[in-house]
Design an enzyme around this catalytic site. Structure first.
Site, short mmCIF file in Angstrom:
data_model
loop_
_atom_site.label_atom_id
_atom_site.label_comp_id
_atom_site.label_asym_id
_atom_site.label_seq_id
_atom_site.Cartn_x
_atom_site.Cartn_y
_atom_site.Cartn_z
CG ASP A 168 35.65 3.38 -11.41
OD1 ASP A 168 36.10 4.71 -11.45
OD2 ASP A 168 35.90 2.56 -11.90
CB CYS B 30 56.76 13.26 9.60
SG CYS B 30 55.64 14.15 8.55
N GLY C 50 33.62 2.31 -14.27
CA GLY C 50 33.78 2.83 -15.51
C GLY C 50 33.04 4.10 -16.01
CB CYS D 237 53.11 13.11 11.24
SG CYS D 237 53.04 11.64 9.69
CB CYS E 208 54.20 9.15 7.60
SG CYS E 208 54.97 10.48 7.01
CG HIS F 195 52.69 13.80 5.60
ND1 HIS F 195 52.63 13.60 6.72
CD2 HIS F 195 51.47 14.72 5.39
CE1 HIS F 195 51.82 14.28 7.64
NE2 HIS F 195 51.17 15.10 6.67
CG ASP G 63 36.67 6.99 -4.00
OD1 ASP G 63 35.49 6.97 -4.02
OD2 ASP G 63 37.44 7.77 -4.70
ZN ZN Z 1 53.94 12.37 7.93
#
Ligand code: ZN
Ligand code: 6H9
Length: 390
Positions: free
Chosen positions: A92, A315, A94, A310, A312, A354, A272
């Protein structure tokens, strides 16, 4: 360099599927960009970011300018080698950080004078200075310096006249950013930022002026600055789809999972937000079936992971097999509740992995639905799932 290829338009909304080719690689859109303020996505290794599907991350120009400073960034040839992230980076300008300094700053047409929050030094940020810093950082996408028009200041709602004044200065700073970017012969891509507060006519004027300047991409700024949600949604519905269809559209600082899916439907390609990372550190977890608070006593004895669908690392462990698919290598809610109660650092680390995976996977599912032409059905299922509760 930037190339944006439009692959597919959704017939039921302004959503579109695209690919963004930058100097450090190709990004599939719509995309969520994890925020790495001080040259790190807090608590997550670059390799983990890659594994969870991150394609582009953010750096904050202001913070990196303050610390470690330009000489060190210069010695690494920019941010990529410094933080060992070899995919695209967006920085960005600033401006948003300087504005959030509040009283310690003085805004003039030339730029912003302020005191360093690190050591009190008198500093000056202008469109030219911001371009010089971002050129040293060698980010793939550079943001113009603008004024992020406040929604309200000390209880005073920004009037249309004040928003116009701010937007018109940002428009002049857009041209100065563009001129300096060209003078520096920066090989990356500079985005213009649409401002105009909560006033659609000012948003249109800002948009028209920036399109006239022909940037390779555009952002919609000045939202998620304390305004009521319905005003943010109104600007999100008004502005992104009016930007050029053949160029990428970035909505800054947004938002919840619901905001991302609605934003895609409104024609946004890039998002974002600090929510997945910041909320993880305070024990708020996003899941397919709603949000949960790790600290809640109901999780104390629960052997299931935070999200049974999930895959990830938190998980499903290294196997990547979710609980629902029979995997049992993931960490339990009981364990994450325990880490949270003890203030153990692994707690925020697992919760961040996660939450980021949840946001990145959500956008993968959005891209898959757009590819399959089933985005309308996806939105309905997403809304029903999130309302189910965990
Ligand atoms: Zn997860
Ligand atoms: C978290 N909310 C949020 N709003 C933002 C607005 C801007 C902006 O207008 N920059 N020129 C940048 C970052 C933001 N983050």
């Amino acid at each position: 360099m930037l190339q944006f290829e439009l692959l597919q338009n959704d017939p039921s909304s302004h959503a579109r599927r695209g690919t963004l080719t930058l100097n450090h690689g190709v990004v599939q859109t719509p995309i969520f960009m994890p925020v790495g303020t001080y040259g790190t996505v807090k608590g997550v290794m670059p390799r983990s970011l890659e594994e969870m599907g991150a394609q582009i991350i953010l750096g904050n120009t202001f913070h990196l300018w303050m610390r470690p400073g330009l000489d060190i960034m210069e010695s690494f040839g920019g941010l990529h080698d410094f933080e060992k992230w070899n995919k695209p980076i967006l920085t960005d300008s600033g401006g948003f950080q300087v504005w959030s300094l509040g009283a310690m700053r003085k805004i003039t047409e030339e730029g912003v004078h302020f005191a360093s929050p690190v050591n009190g030094d008198k500093l000056f940020m202008s469109p030219e200075v911001s371009m010089q810093i971002q050129t040293t950082l060698n980010s793939d996408i550079v943001m113009q310096l603008d004024e992020c028009t406040p929604y309200e200041t000390k209880g005073h709602l920004t009037t249309q006249a004040e928003a116009r004044k701010s937007m018109e200065m940002s428009r002049r700073w857009a041209q100065r950013s563009k001129d300096e970017f060209a003078r520096l012969e920066n090989p990356n891509a500079l985005f213009g930022i649409v401002q105009g507060g909560m006033f659609e006519n000012l948003r249109q004027e800002s948009l028209d002026a920036l399109v006239e300047m022909d940037f390779p991409g555009y952002a919609v700024g000045g939202v998620s600055v304390g305004e009521p949600k319905d005003l943010m949604l109104q600007i999100m519905a008004h502005t992104p789809h009016r930007l050029p269809a053949h160029k990428p559209r970035y909505l800054m600082g947004v938002g919840t999972p619901e905001d991302l899916v609605q934003g895609v439907a409104d024609g946004v390609d890039m998002f974002d937000c600090v929510m997945p990372t910041r909320n993880a550190r305070n024990g708020t977890i996003f899941t397919r079936f709603g949000d949960l608070k790790l600290r809640n006593a109901r999780h104390k004895t629960d052997h299931q992971p935070i999200d049974t669908t999930c895959t990830c690392h938190a998980c499903a462990g290294t196997s990547g097999v979710s609980w629902d698919q029979g995997g049992r290598e993931g960490f339990s809610r009981a364990y994450l509740h325990h880490l949270d109660r003890c203030g153990e650092m692994l707690g925020p680390m697992l919760a961040t992995i996660h939450n980021l995976h949840y946001y990145l996977n959500l956008m993968q599912e959005v891209r898959d639905a757009l590819d399959a032409g089933t985005f309308a059905a996806f939105r309905a299922q997403f809304k029903a799932d999130r309302a189910r509760g965990v």
